[in-house]
Design a protein around this motif. Structure first.
Motif, PDB file in Angstrom:
ATOM      1  N   UNK A  73      31.181 -17.758 -30.973  1.00 47.70           N
ATOM      2  CA  UNK A  73      32.227 -17.140 -30.158  1.00 47.70           C
ATOM      3  C   UNK A  73      32.131 -15.621 -30.218  1.00 47.70           C
ATOM      4  N   UNK A  74      32.589 -15.006 -29.142  1.00 49.49           N
ATOM      5  CA  UNK A  74      32.810 -13.562 -29.114  1.00 49.49           C
ATOM      6  C   UNK A  74      34.158 -13.362 -28.435  1.00 49.49           C
ATOM      7  N   UNK A  75      34.441 -12.181 -27.960  1.00 48.58           N
ATOM      8  CA  UNK A  75      35.767 -11.946 -27.368  1.00 48.58           C
ATOM      9  C   UNK A  75      35.793 -12.169 -25.860  1.00 48.58           C
ATOM     10  N   UNK A  76      34.826 -12.897 -25.322  1.00 47.09           N
ATOM     11  CA  UNK A  76      34.767 -13.124 -23.883  1.00 47.09           C
ATOM     12  C   UNK A  76      35.495 -14.404 -23.476  1.00 47.09           C
ATOM     13  N   UNK A  77      35.897 -14.448 -22.218  1.00 45.92           N
ATOM     14  CA  UNK A  77      36.532 -15.661 -21.702  1.00 45.92           C
ATOM     15  C   UNK A  77      35.526 -16.817 -21.665  1.00 45.92           C
ATOM     16  N   UNK A  90      36.093 -20.436 -23.275  1.00 42.77           N
ATOM     17  CA  UNK A  90      35.973 -21.607 -22.415  1.00 42.77           C
ATOM     18  C   UNK A  90      35.039 -22.616 -23.083  1.00 42.77           C
ATOM     19  N   UNK A  91      33.916 -22.134 -23.617  1.00 41.50           N
ATOM     20  CA  UNK A  91      32.958 -23.024 -24.286  1.00 41.50           C
ATOM     21  C   UNK A  91      33.599 -23.707 -25.491  1.00 41.50           C
ATOM     22  N   UNK A  92      34.373 -22.963 -26.271  1.00 42.07           N
ATOM     23  CA  UNK A  92      35.050 -23.561 -27.418  1.00 42.07           C
ATOM     24  C   UNK A  92      36.042 -24.613 -26.955  1.00 42.07           C
ATOM     25  N   UNK A  93      36.852 -24.284 -25.955  1.00 43.78           N
ATOM     26  CA  UNK A  93      37.846 -25.241 -25.466  1.00 43.78           C
ATOM     27  C   UNK A  93      37.181 -26.488 -24.886  1.00 43.78           C
ATOM     28  N   UNK A  94      36.113 -26.301 -24.125  1.00 46.29           N
ATOM     29  CA  UNK A  94      35.386 -27.435 -23.555  1.00 46.29           C
ATOM     30  C   UNK A  94      34.826 -28.320 -24.662  1.00 46.29           C
ATOM     31  N   UNK A  95      34.282 -27.696 -25.678  1.00 43.92           N
ATOM     32  CA  UNK A  95      33.725 -28.447 -26.808  1.00 43.92           C
ATOM     33  C   UNK A  95      34.822 -29.234 -27.523  1.00 43.92           C
ATOM     34  N   UNK A  96      35.950 -28.603 -27.762  1.00 46.12           N
ATOM     35  CA  UNK A  96      37.063 -29.295 -28.416  1.00 46.12           C
ATOM     36  C   UNK A  96      37.530 -30.478 -27.566  1.00 46.12           C
ATOM     37  N   UNK A  97      37.646 -30.279 -26.262  1.00 42.06           N
ATOM     38  CA  UNK A  97      38.113 -31.342 -25.363  1.00 42.06           C
ATOM     39  C   UNK A  97      37.144 -32.513 -25.285  1.00 42.06           C
ATOM     40  N   UNK A  98      35.854 -32.239 -25.365  1.00 42.69           N
ATOM     41  CA  UNK A  98      34.862 -33.295 -25.161  1.00 42.69           C
ATOM     42  C   UNK A  98      34.311 -33.922 -26.444  1.00 42.69           C
ATOM     43  N   UNK A  99      34.440 -33.244 -27.571  1.00 41.28           N
ATOM     44  CA  UNK A  99      33.874 -33.776 -28.810  1.00 41.28           C
ATOM     45  C   UNK A  99      34.889 -34.025 -29.910  1.00 41.28           C
ATOM     46  N   UNK A 100      36.088 -33.462 -29.786  1.00 37.13           N
ATOM     47  CA  UNK A 100      37.057 -33.562 -30.867  1.00 37.13           C
ATOM     48  C   UNK A 100      38.356 -34.165 -30.338  1.00 37.13           C
ATOM     49  N   UNK A 101      38.540 -35.438 -30.629  1.00 34.62           N
ATOM     50  CA  UNK A 101      39.773 -36.105 -30.215  1.00 34.62           C
ATOM     51  C   UNK A 101      40.913 -35.620 -31.096  1.00 34.62           C
ATOM     52  N   UNK A 118      26.757 -24.894 -29.921  1.00 37.97           N
ATOM     53  CA  UNK A 118      27.383 -24.718 -28.604  1.00 37.97           C
ATOM     54  C   UNK A 118      27.661 -23.238 -28.390  1.00 37.97           C
ATOM     55  N   UNK A 119      27.244 -22.745 -27.232  1.00 35.47           N
ATOM     56  CA  UNK A 119      27.476 -21.349 -26.874  1.00 35.47           C
ATOM     57  C   UNK A 119      27.916 -21.277 -25.423  1.00 35.47           C
ATOM     58  N   UNK A 120      28.644 -20.238 -25.089  1.00 34.52           N
ATOM     59  CA  UNK A 120      29.040 -20.007 -23.709  1.00 34.52           C
ATOM     60  C   UNK A 120      27.946 -19.270 -22.967  1.00 34.52           C
ATOM     61  N   UNK A 121      28.130 -19.165 -21.671  1.00 40.31           N
ATOM     62  CA  UNK A 121      27.172 -18.452 -20.831  1.00 40.31           C
ATOM     63  C   UNK A 121      27.928 -17.427 -19.998  1.00 40.31           C
ATOM     64  N   UNK A 122      27.458 -16.191 -20.031  1.00 42.07           N
ATOM     65  CA  UNK A 122      28.103 -15.139 -19.244  1.00 42.07           C
ATOM     66  C   UNK A 122      27.724 -15.224 -17.776  1.00 42.07           C
ATOM     67  N   UNK A 123      26.697 -16.006 -17.475  1.00 38.57           N
ATOM     68  CA  UNK A 123      26.301 -16.172 -16.080  1.00 38.57           C
ATOM     69  C   UNK A 123      25.621 -14.953 -15.492  1.00 38.57           C
ATOM     70  N   UNK A 124      24.942 -14.179 -16.338  1.00 43.82           N
ATOM     71  CA  UNK A 124      24.227 -13.013 -15.834  1.00 43.82           C
ATOM     72  C   UNK A 124      23.078 -13.442 -14.935  1.00 43.82           C
TER      73      UNK A 124
END
Length: 160
Positions: free
Chosen positions: A12-16, A20-31, A121-127
Protein backbone atom coordinates in the motif's frame (compact mmCIF):
# COMPACT_ATOMS: atom_id res chain seq x y z
CA UNK A 1 -0.41 -31.47 7.54
CA UNK A 2 0.66 -27.91 8.38
CA UNK A 3 -1.92 -25.74 10.10
CA UNK A 4 -0.29 -22.46 9.09
CA UNK A 5 -2.10 -20.50 6.40
CA UNK A 6 -0.26 -19.24 3.35
CA UNK A 7 0.73 -15.58 3.49
CA UNK A 8 -0.59 -12.81 1.26
CA UNK A 9 1.33 -9.53 1.20
CA UNK A 10 -0.55 -6.41 0.11
CA UNK A 11 1.51 -3.37 -0.82
CA UNK A 12 0.00 0.00 0.00
CA UNK A 13 0.86 3.65 -0.44
CA UNK A 14 -1.26 6.76 0.00
CA UNK A 15 -3.00 6.44 -3.38
CA UNK A 16 -6.64 5.64 -4.04
CA UNK A 17 -5.51 2.80 -6.33
CA UNK A 18 -3.62 1.19 -3.47
CA UNK A 19 -6.59 1.32 -1.12
CA UNK A 20 -8.89 0.06 -3.86
CA UNK A 21 -6.56 -2.94 -4.24
CA UNK A 22 -6.62 -3.56 -0.48
CA UNK A 23 -10.41 -3.29 -0.33
CA UNK A 24 -10.84 -5.55 -3.36
CA UNK A 25 -8.50 -8.11 -1.81
CA UNK A 26 -10.37 -8.02 1.50
CA UNK A 27 -13.73 -8.41 -0.29
CA UNK A 28 -12.60 -11.32 -2.45
CA UNK A 29 -10.25 -13.28 -0.17
CA UNK A 30 -11.24 -12.48 3.40
CA UNK A 31 -14.72 -13.39 4.53
CA UNK A 32 -16.12 -11.90 7.74
CA UNK A 33 -15.28 -15.18 9.52
CA UNK A 34 -11.59 -15.40 10.51
CA UNK A 35 -11.57 -19.19 10.41
CA UNK A 36 -12.48 -19.01 6.69
CA UNK A 37 -9.64 -16.69 5.66
CA UNK A 38 -7.48 -18.58 3.17
CA UNK A 39 -4.45 -16.37 3.88
CA UNK A 40 -2.56 -14.72 6.69
CA UNK A 41 -2.56 -11.02 5.74
CA UNK A 42 0.54 -8.82 5.82
CA UNK A 43 0.18 -5.18 4.72
CA UNK A 44 3.42 -3.42 3.76
CA UNK A 45 4.02 0.28 3.19
CA UNK A 46 7.35 1.39 1.70
CA UNK A 47 8.42 4.70 3.19
CA UNK A 48 10.74 6.62 0.85
CA UNK A 49 13.95 8.02 2.21
CA UNK A 50 14.09 11.78 2.79
CA UNK A 51 17.00 12.08 0.36
CA UNK A 52 14.95 10.50 -2.42
CA UNK A 53 12.23 13.07 -1.82
CA UNK A 54 14.52 16.10 -1.61
CA UNK A 55 16.90 14.99 -4.36
CA UNK A 56 19.84 17.17 -5.15
CA UNK A 57 18.63 20.39 -3.58
CA UNK A 58 22.10 21.75 -2.97
CA UNK A 59 23.74 22.71 0.32
CA UNK A 60 20.42 23.55 2.01
CA UNK A 61 19.17 19.95 1.59
CA UNK A 62 20.79 18.84 4.85
CA UNK A 63 18.73 21.40 6.78
CA UNK A 64 15.49 20.23 5.17
CA UNK A 65 15.99 16.47 5.57
CA UNK A 66 14.85 16.22 9.24
CA UNK A 67 11.58 17.98 8.40
CA UNK A 68 11.00 15.74 5.39
CA UNK A 69 11.66 12.66 7.55
CA UNK A 70 9.05 13.80 10.10
CA UNK A 71 6.51 14.33 7.31
CA UNK A 72 7.27 10.93 5.76
CA UNK A 73 6.76 9.23 9.14
CA UNK A 74 3.41 11.03 9.59
CA UNK A 75 2.28 9.97 6.12
CA UNK A 76 3.33 6.37 6.80
CA UNK A 77 1.44 6.32 10.12
CA UNK A 78 -1.66 7.75 8.41
CA UNK A 79 -1.48 5.19 5.58
CA UNK A 80 -1.12 2.27 7.98
CA UNK A 81 -3.92 3.51 10.23
CA UNK A 82 -6.23 3.91 7.22
CA UNK A 83 -5.37 0.35 6.13
CA UNK A 84 -6.07 -1.02 9.62
CA UNK A 85 -9.39 0.83 9.71
CA UNK A 86 -10.37 -0.61 6.34
CA UNK A 87 -9.50 -4.09 7.61
CA UNK A 88 -11.54 -3.54 10.78
CA UNK A 89 -14.51 -2.34 8.72
CA UNK A 90 -14.36 -5.66 6.83
CA UNK A 91 -14.03 -7.66 10.10
CA UNK A 92 -10.43 -8.60 9.36
CA UNK A 93 -8.60 -8.13 12.64
CA UNK A 94 -5.73 -10.60 12.29
CA UNK A 95 -3.43 -8.49 10.15
CA UNK A 96 0.25 -7.61 10.34
CA UNK A 97 1.28 -4.13 9.18
CA UNK A 98 4.81 -3.04 8.41
CA UNK A 99 6.45 0.20 7.37
CA UNK A 100 9.80 -0.39 5.69
CA UNK A 101 12.20 2.27 4.45
CA UNK A 102 13.12 1.97 0.81
CA UNK A 103 12.00 1.77 -2.77
CA UNK A 104 8.58 0.07 -2.97
CA UNK A 105 9.75 -2.36 -5.65
CA UNK A 106 12.51 -3.73 -3.48
CA UNK A 107 10.55 -3.48 -0.23
CA UNK A 108 7.65 -5.56 -1.57
CA UNK A 109 9.85 -8.24 -3.13
CA UNK A 110 11.83 -8.47 0.12
CA UNK A 111 8.59 -8.72 2.14
CA UNK A 112 7.53 -11.66 -0.04
CA UNK A 113 10.80 -13.41 0.81
CA UNK A 114 10.71 -12.48 4.51
CA UNK A 115 7.17 -13.78 5.03
CA UNK A 116 7.47 -16.61 2.49
CA UNK A 117 4.34 -15.24 0.84
CA UNK A 118 2.49 -17.21 -1.79
CA UNK A 119 0.76 -14.11 -3.17
CA UNK A 120 1.49 -10.41 -3.50
CA UNK A 121 -1.33 -7.97 -4.25
CA UNK A 122 -0.60 -4.48 -5.53
CA UNK A 123 -2.66 -1.71 -7.07
CA UNK A 124 -2.10 -0.20 -10.48
CA UNK A 125 -1.90 3.52 -11.14
CA UNK A 126 -2.85 2.91 -14.75
CA UNK A 127 0.04 4.89 -16.19
CA UNK A 128 0.55 4.84 -19.92
CA UNK A 129 3.73 3.53 -21.49
CA UNK A 130 5.60 6.85 -21.32
CA UNK A 131 4.83 7.62 -17.67
CA UNK A 132 5.58 4.01 -16.75
CA UNK A 133 8.95 4.22 -18.52
CA UNK A 134 9.87 7.48 -16.77
CA UNK A 135 8.46 6.78 -13.30
CA UNK A 136 8.86 3.02 -13.24
CA UNK A 137 6.08 0.64 -12.42
CA UNK A 138 6.04 -1.05 -9.03
CA UNK A 139 3.48 -3.60 -10.18
CA UNK A 140 5.44 -4.42 -13.34
CA UNK A 141 8.69 -4.79 -11.39
CA UNK A 142 7.03 -7.06 -8.79
CA UNK A 143 5.38 -9.16 -11.49
CA UNK A 144 8.82 -9.90 -12.89
CA UNK A 145 10.88 -10.18 -9.69
CA UNK A 146 8.70 -11.39 -6.79
CA UNK A 147 9.01 -15.11 -6.10
CA UNK A 148 5.27 -15.69 -5.78
CA UNK A 149 2.02 -15.10 -7.59
CA UNK A 150 1.47 -11.38 -8.16
CA UNK A 151 -2.04 -10.01 -8.43
CA UNK A 152 -2.32 -6.53 -9.92
CA UNK A 153 -5.66 -4.99 -8.98
CA UNK A 154 -6.81 -2.28 -11.36
CA UNK A 155 -9.53 0.15 -10.40
CA UNK A 156 -12.19 0.09 -13.13
CA UNK A 157 -12.40 3.21 -15.24
CA UNK A 158 -15.73 5.02 -15.11
CA UNK A 159 -17.39 5.07 -18.51
CA UNK A 160 -19.22 8.26 -19.46
Amino acid sequence: MATDKPVMVVGIDDSTQSFYALEWTLDHFFSPFPSNHPFKLVIVHAKPSPTSMVGLAGPAAAEVLPFVEVDLKKIAARVVEKAKELCRSKSVDDVITEVVDGDPRNVLCEAVEKHQATMLAVGSHGYGAIKRAVLGSVSDYCAHHAHCTVMIVKKPKIKH
